[in-house]
Structure formats: structure tokens, C-alpha cells
Design a protein around this motif. Sequence first.
Motif, short mmCIF file in Angstrom:
data_model
loop_
_atom_site.label_atom_id
_atom_site.label_comp_id
_atom_site.label_asym_id
_atom_site.label_seq_id
_atom_site.Cartn_x
_atom_site.Cartn_y
_atom_site.Cartn_z
N GLY A 216 0.82 -1.20 0.00
CA GLY A 216 0.00 0.00 0.00
C GLY A 216 0.86 1.24 0.00
N THR B 104 0.26 3.85 5.65
CA THR B 104 -1.05 3.18 5.70
C THR B 104 -1.04 2.00 6.67
OG1 THR B 104 -0.48 1.87 3.73
CG2 THR B 104 -1.78 3.89 3.37
N LEU C 176 -3.86 -5.24 0.81
CA LEU C 176 -3.64 -3.88 0.34
C LEU C 176 -4.19 -2.90 1.38
CD1 LEU C 176 -2.93 -1.67 -1.74
CD2 LEU C 176 -5.12 -2.20 -2.88
N CYS C 177 -3.31 -2.14 2.01
CA CYS C 177 -3.73 -1.19 3.04
C CYS C 177 -4.28 0.09 2.42
CB CYS C 177 -2.56 -0.86 3.97
SG CYS C 177 -2.04 -2.27 4.97
N ASP C 178 -5.47 0.47 2.86
CA ASP C 178 -6.16 1.66 2.39
C ASP C 178 -5.55 2.91 3.03
OD1 ASP C 178 -8.00 3.30 1.13
OD2 ASP C 178 -9.75 2.18 1.80
N LYS D 4 1.31 -0.49 7.00
CA LYS D 4 1.84 -1.77 6.51
C LYS D 4 2.77 -2.44 7.52
CE LYS D 4 3.75 0.02 2.87
NZ LYS D 4 3.37 1.44 3.02
N PHE E 72 -2.84 4.36 -4.07
CA PHE E 72 -3.71 3.24 -3.70
C PHE E 72 -4.40 2.69 -4.94
CE2 PHE E 72 -7.88 1.57 -2.59
CZ PHE E 72 -7.54 0.60 -1.67
#
Length: 174
Positions: A8, A12, A111-113, A14, A136
Amino acid sequence: MKKIVIIGPESTGKSTLTQQLAEHYNTTWCPEFAREYLLENGTDYSFSDLLNIARGQILLEDNMLAKAKNNLYFIDTDMYVMKVWCEVAFNNCHTWILKQIAARHYDLILLCDTNLPWVKDELREYPDLHTRERLFKMYKDLLINQRTKWAVISGSHIERLQLALTIVNTVVKK
């Protein structure tokens, strides 16, 4: 060994999430090599530095794998991150990175928003939400067009951890 990658935009969560997941499952996690490299070499990086960082990330990932336990290995950052970084910073990507994307296998990508507040540190480059959201979207577009199972992780740090645990237990540990 089941390999779970967390990717990401910057800031965010991770690294936090990767470490929390490894602790929860009593295994090892692979940190992001770029942090170490940039702290040692400075933040005025070149296109060739990004190839060195990518090679360092792969070497670190492969070396840390031997320490993983309980059939789970959590990895902070992969070659998709390097691809996006190269393209955003230099409008180009090293062929070696693209070959690594094609050759390496992972069991799940998280996947980090961007819905956590940006936290300043000496290595971060993109404090504005618009840029982070654009990054993103680039990651999401890459994941849509590949075969590995993936999921978006959003919410507070606690909510992210709970969501990630649910996904890992459902998708990888079943």
C-alpha cells in the motif's frame, strides 16, 4: 510455507500490521528493506537506487523465510511496491523488477487503504491524501489484473488487524 504480503501507499500501517500478524501467529516477518537503505544512503535516491532497494528486498525476504514458523510468513512490501515507486518517481520500471513480479509466488496480498492519518517521518514523501489515494488506485489496478488472492484492509489499526486476521484465517489457514 504460506506467504502473505502487505502493500500500500506510505503511512497506511503496513509495517505495523505485518508485525502484528507475525506476532499473532508466532512467526517471523520481513521488514521493508527500503527504510534501512534510505536511512543509510539518504533520501536523494536515483533510479538505480530503486533497483538496489528491490534486490535488497528480495534478498531480505528470501533470507528471513528460513526463520518463519507455523507455515506462515508475513512480508512488508513486495515488487509491486517497487514497480509503483519506480513509475511514480521516474516514469519507468526496471525489467528485473517486472521479472520478479512474474516469477515470485505469494498466497495472499493485503492492500492497506489510505484511511489512516498520514504520520510524518524522515523518509515519507507524500503527505497529501490525493497523492496517497492515487497510489492506492495504482496498487488496486495492479492487483485486479493478477492471480493471487487479495483484499483491501481499512479502518483503524484495531479494525485492520481484526479484518486481516479474519481474511488470513479464511483464505490461507483453511
